[in-house]
Write a protein that holds these residues in place. Structure first.
Motif, PDB file in Angstrom:
ATOM      1  N   THR A  47     166.118 142.745  77.559  1.00 58.36           N
ATOM      2  CA  THR A  47     165.989 142.656  79.015  1.00 58.36           C
ATOM      3  C   THR A  47     165.524 141.278  79.477  1.00 58.36           C
ATOM      4  O   THR A  47     165.399 141.039  80.677  1.00 58.36           O
ATOM      5  CB  THR A  47     165.007 143.723  79.534  1.00 58.36           C
ATOM      6  N   ALA A  48     165.242 140.371  78.531  1.00 62.99           N
ATOM      7  CA  ALA A  48     164.890 138.994  78.865  1.00 62.99           C
ATOM      8  C   ALA A  48     165.501 138.076  77.820  1.00 62.99           C
ATOM      9  O   ALA A  48     165.590 138.427  76.634  1.00 62.99           O
ATOM     10  CB  ALA A  48     163.381 138.810  78.904  1.00 62.99           C
ATOM     11  N   ASP A  49     165.951 136.928  78.271  1.00 62.47           N
ATOM     12  CA  ASP A  49     166.565 135.945  77.376  1.00 62.47           C
ATOM     13  C   ASP A  49     165.655 134.747  77.121  1.00 62.47           C
ATOM     14  O   ASP A  49     165.669 134.156  76.043  1.00 62.47           O
ATOM     15  CB  ASP A  49     167.884 135.448  77.978  1.00 62.47           C
ATOM     16  N   LEU A  50     164.901 134.365  78.147  1.00 62.96           N
ATOM     17  CA  LEU A  50     164.011 133.219  78.088  1.00 62.96           C
ATOM     18  C   LEU A  50     162.634 133.633  78.579  1.00 62.96           C
ATOM     19  O   LEU A  50     162.525 134.521  79.431  1.00 62.96           O
ATOM     20  CB  LEU A  50     164.524 132.080  78.978  1.00 62.96           C
ATOM     21  N   GLY A  51     161.589 132.962  78.063  1.00 64.97           N
ATOM     22  CA  GLY A  51     160.250 133.260  78.529  1.00 64.97           C
ATOM     23  C   GLY A  51     159.378 132.025  78.508  1.00 64.97           C
ATOM     24  O   GLY A  51     159.560 131.136  77.666  1.00 64.97           O
ATOM     25  N   PRO A  67     160.887 138.592  64.018  1.00 65.96           N
ATOM     26  CA  PRO A  67     160.680 137.793  65.228  1.00 65.96           C
ATOM     27  C   PRO A  67     161.699 138.127  66.314  1.00 65.96           C
ATOM     28  O   PRO A  67     162.896 138.269  66.038  1.00 65.96           O
ATOM     29  CB  PRO A  67     160.854 136.354  64.731  1.00 65.96           C
ATOM     30  N   SER A  68     161.200 138.244  67.537  1.00 66.00           N
ATOM     31  CA  SER A  68     162.105 138.524  68.657  1.00 66.00           C
ATOM     32  C   SER A  68     162.419 137.270  69.454  1.00 66.00           C
ATOM     33  O   SER A  68     163.306 137.290  70.307  1.00 66.00           O
ATOM     34  CB  SER A  68     161.485 139.571  69.600  1.00 66.00           C
ATOM     35  N   VAL A  69     161.683 136.176  69.183  1.00 66.23           N
ATOM     36  CA  VAL A  69     161.879 134.936  69.938  1.00 66.23           C
ATOM     37  C   VAL A  69     161.859 133.737  69.004  1.00 66.23           C
ATOM     38  O   VAL A  69     161.376 133.809  67.874  1.00 66.23           O
ATOM     39  CB  VAL A  69     160.799 134.751  71.025  1.00 66.23           C
ATOM     40  N   GLN A  70     162.390 132.643  69.527  1.00 67.93           N
ATOM     41  CA  GLN A  70     162.302 131.341  68.872  1.00 67.93           C
ATOM     42  C   GLN A  70     161.905 130.330  69.933  1.00 67.93           C
ATOM     43  O   GLN A  70     162.105 130.547  71.136  1.00 67.93           O
ATOM     44  CB  GLN A  70     163.636 130.954  68.250  1.00 67.93           C
ATOM     45  N   GLN A  71     161.327 129.217  69.508  1.00 63.21           N
ATOM     46  CA  GLN A  71     160.950 128.183  70.456  1.00 63.21           C
ATOM     47  C   GLN A  71     162.185 127.395  70.904  1.00 63.21           C
ATOM     48  O   GLN A  71     163.049 127.080  70.095  1.00 63.21           O
ATOM     49  CB  GLN A  71     159.938 127.225  69.835  1.00 63.21           C
ATOM     50  N   VAL A  72     162.210 127.066  72.184  1.00 62.34           N
ATOM     51  CA  VAL A  72     163.270 126.213  72.711  1.00 62.34           C
ATOM     52  C   VAL A  72     162.988 124.752  72.371  1.00 62.34           C
ATOM     53  O   VAL A  72     163.908 123.952  72.188  1.00 62.34           O
ATOM     54  CB  VAL A  72     163.411 126.408  74.242  1.00 62.34           C
ATOM     55  N   GLY A  73     161.729 124.406  72.250  1.00 59.95           N
ATOM     56  CA  GLY A  73     161.370 123.029  71.926  1.00 59.95           C
ATOM     57  C   GLY A  73     161.042 122.208  73.150  1.00 59.95           C
ATOM     58  O   GLY A  73     161.287 121.001  73.183  1.00 59.95           O
ATOM     59  N   VAL A  74     160.459 122.863  74.157  1.00 61.73           N
ATOM     60  CA  VAL A  74     160.052 122.192  75.392  1.00 61.73           C
ATOM     61  C   VAL A  74     158.698 122.745  75.820  1.00 61.73           C
ATOM     62  O   VAL A  74     158.464 123.956  75.754  1.00 61.73           O
ATOM     63  CB  VAL A  74     161.073 122.410  76.533  1.00 61.73           C
ATOM     64  N   ALA A  75     157.811 121.846  76.257  1.00 60.93           N
ATOM     65  CA  ALA A  75     156.529 122.248  76.839  1.00 60.93           C
ATOM     66  C   ALA A  75     156.107 121.147  77.794  1.00 60.93           C
ATOM     67  O   ALA A  75     156.610 120.027  77.739  1.00 60.93           O
ATOM     68  CB  ALA A  75     155.480 122.468  75.754  1.00 60.93           C
ATOM     69  N   TRP A  76     155.167 121.475  78.678  1.00 60.57           N
ATOM     70  CA  TRP A  76     154.797 120.446  79.644  1.00 60.57           C
ATOM     71  C   TRP A  76     153.594 119.633  79.205  1.00 60.57           C
ATOM     72  O   TRP A  76     152.830 120.025  78.329  1.00 60.57           O
ATOM     73  CB  TRP A  76     154.573 121.017  81.027  1.00 60.57           C
ATOM     74  N   ALA A 202     165.534 135.548  69.738  1.00 62.36           N
ATOM     75  CA  ALA A 202     165.701 135.096  68.362  1.00 62.36           C
ATOM     76  C   ALA A 202     167.164 135.017  67.955  1.00 62.36           C
ATOM     77  O   ALA A 202     167.527 134.211  67.091  1.00 62.36           O
ATOM     78  CB  ALA A 202     164.941 136.031  67.419  1.00 62.36           C
ATOM     79  N   ASP A 203     168.016 135.828  68.585  1.00 67.40           N
ATOM     80  CA  ASP A 203     169.424 135.829  68.192  1.00 67.40           C
ATOM     81  C   ASP A 203     170.276 134.830  68.981  1.00 67.40           C
ATOM     82  O   ASP A 203     171.492 134.777  68.815  1.00 67.40           O
ATOM     83  CB  ASP A 203     170.024 137.233  68.334  1.00 67.40           C
ATOM     84  N   ALA A 204     169.655 134.017  69.824  1.00 65.70           N
ATOM     85  CA  ALA A 204     170.400 132.981  70.539  1.00 65.70           C
ATOM     86  C   ALA A 204     170.860 131.918  69.548  1.00 65.70           C
ATOM     87  O   ALA A 204     170.149 131.574  68.599  1.00 65.70           O
ATOM     88  CB  ALA A 204     169.529 132.345  71.614  1.00 65.70           C
ATOM     89  N   VAL A 209     170.316 127.284  72.479  1.00 65.04           N
ATOM     90  CA  VAL A 209     168.956 126.747  72.558  1.00 65.04           C
ATOM     91  C   VAL A 209     168.995 125.267  72.924  1.00 65.04           C
ATOM     92  O   VAL A 209     168.240 124.808  73.786  1.00 65.04           O
ATOM     93  CB  VAL A 209     168.208 126.950  71.222  1.00 65.04           C
ATOM     94  N   ALA A 210     169.890 124.511  72.312  1.00 60.41           N
ATOM     95  CA  ALA A 210     169.996 123.080  72.583  1.00 60.41           C
ATOM     96  C   ALA A 210     170.397 122.826  74.035  1.00 60.41           C
ATOM     97  O   ALA A 210     169.909 121.876  74.668  1.00 60.41           O
ATOM     98  CB  ALA A 210     171.004 122.437  71.633  1.00 60.41           C
ATOM     99  N   ARG A 211     171.260 123.679  74.571  1.00 53.31           N
ATOM    100  CA  ARG A 211     171.684 123.509  75.967  1.00 53.31           C
ATOM    101  C   ARG A 211     170.524 123.723  76.923  1.00 53.31           C
ATOM    102  O   ARG A 211     170.316 122.931  77.852  1.00 53.31           O
ATOM    103  CB  ARG A 211     172.823 124.489  76.288  1.00 53.31           C
ATOM    104  N   ILE A 212     169.750 124.778  76.705  1.00 56.30           N
ATOM    105  CA  ILE A 212     168.596 125.044  77.570  1.00 56.30           C
ATOM    106  C   ILE A 212     167.565 123.932  77.442  1.00 56.30           C
ATOM    107  O   ILE A 212     166.982 123.483  78.442  1.00 56.30           O
ATOM    108  CB  ILE A 212     167.967 126.407  77.220  1.00 56.30           C
ATOM    109  N   ARG A 213     167.329 123.465  76.214  1.00 59.62           N
ATOM    110  CA  ARG A 213     166.374 122.375  76.014  1.00 59.62           C
ATOM    111  C   ARG A 213     166.802 121.143  76.809  1.00 59.62           C
ATOM    112  O   ARG A 213     165.980 120.527  77.516  1.00 59.62           O
ATOM    113  CB  ARG A 213     166.263 122.021  74.538  1.00 59.62           C
ATOM    114  N   LYS A 214     168.058 120.776  76.705  1.00 57.32           N
ATOM    115  CA  LYS A 214     168.560 119.596  77.412  1.00 57.32           C
ATOM    116  C   LYS A 214     168.427 119.758  78.913  1.00 57.32           C
ATOM    117  O   LYS A 214     167.995 118.838  79.616  1.00 57.32           O
ATOM    118  CB  LYS A 214     170.016 119.342  77.023  1.00 57.32           C
TER     119      LYS A 214
END
Length: 261
Positions: A47-51, A67-76, A202-204, A209-214
């Motif tokens: 029910t969620a793709d990103l968090g 694991p249900s998630v993986q890191q996108v590789g972005v933080a503030w 996790a299954d993305a 993932v690279a597209r969202i990070r960019k």
């Protein structure tokens, strides 16, 4: 795609709305917890793709389970000289002016306001530091769950609690807006800790993932979003390595192991 933010109202909803529009995803908010209950995991349920959530929640969703998630590789990155331009922040331990406390150790037996049980800066960081100093995290003080950093600050100002442990970015933003918050005494800064990661199912695929990070990193080139960042006591978004949350994982595992014994 659907993004869920677990960081509002600590961080302004308008910031997440702007970022969601930039990357072209739907947005939802969970306002009573800094990350999902692992038993009610929206990423595992589909029910969620990103968090956008606390790093302690990322650890909970990737430890002792599939694991249900993986890191996108972005933080503030916070607008904080102690962060030295890195995606790190602190737990600011606050008391009212005139309180005779020079360190965390002086708060034994008092009422300390905490965010919620999933929060790093507003709960786990305090317990980790208490354990590091050989205090019992469960008996050192009365830990009062306020439901959010702003609630903790408000209750501290009202005298309903004696101290509060607050996300340093949230504290900075409030202090710039409210003189009475700026007058609160920082007894200690616990940390630094990695700022809250963006996660994806996790299954993305790696390409997704690279597209969202960019797309997220492109926010640094948008004046309107950068204005919202500045209002939120942030200077921008940064790419983060795979081990961005490794220190939290080690601290959580060490605390769990010590308390189990």
């Amino acid at each position: 795609m659907r993004l869920i933010s677990y960081l509002t109202p600590g961080y302004p909803a308008a910031l997440f709305e702007a970022l969601a529009e930039l990357i072209g995803v739907d947005l939802g908010f969970v306002v009573d917890r800094s990350g999902p209950d692992p038993a009610l995991d929206p990423f595992a349920a589909g029910t969620a793709d990103l968090g956008w959530l606390c790093s302690t929640s990322f650890i909970e969703l990737t430890t002792d389970r599939t694991p249900s998630v993986q890191q996108v590789g972005v933080a503030w990155v916070p607008d904080d000289p102690d962060a030295h331009g890195q995606p790190v922040y602190f737990s600011d331990l606050l008391v009212r002016p005139g309180t005779h406390a020079a360190s965390l150790d002086d708060l034994a037996g008092l009422r300390i306001g905490c965010n919620d049980p999933a929060s790093l800066s507003g709960y786990h960081a305090l317990r980790i530091e208490l354990d590091r100093r050989n205090h019992d995290p469960d008996s050192f003080a009365e830990l009062v769950m306020t439901g959010g950093h702003h609630h903790s600050i408000d209750q501290l100002l009202a005298g309903e609690i004696d101290a509060a442990v607050i996300d340093s970015i949230v504290r900075t933003r409030r202090a710039r807006q409210w003189p009475e918050v700026a007058e609160l005494q920082i007894v200690e800064r616990l940390g630094p800790w990695p700022t809250q990661p963006v996660v994806m199912r996790a299954d993305a695929s790696a390409d997704e993932v690279a597209r969202i990070r960019k797309q997220l990193l492109e926010a640094n080139n948008h004046p309107e979003i950068m204005s919202l960042m500045a209002e939120s006591a942030l200077v921008g978004l940064a790419a983060t390595p795979d081990d961005h949350c490794a220190g939290i994982r080690m601290a959580m595992e060490r605390l769990s192991s010590r308390l189990d014994h």
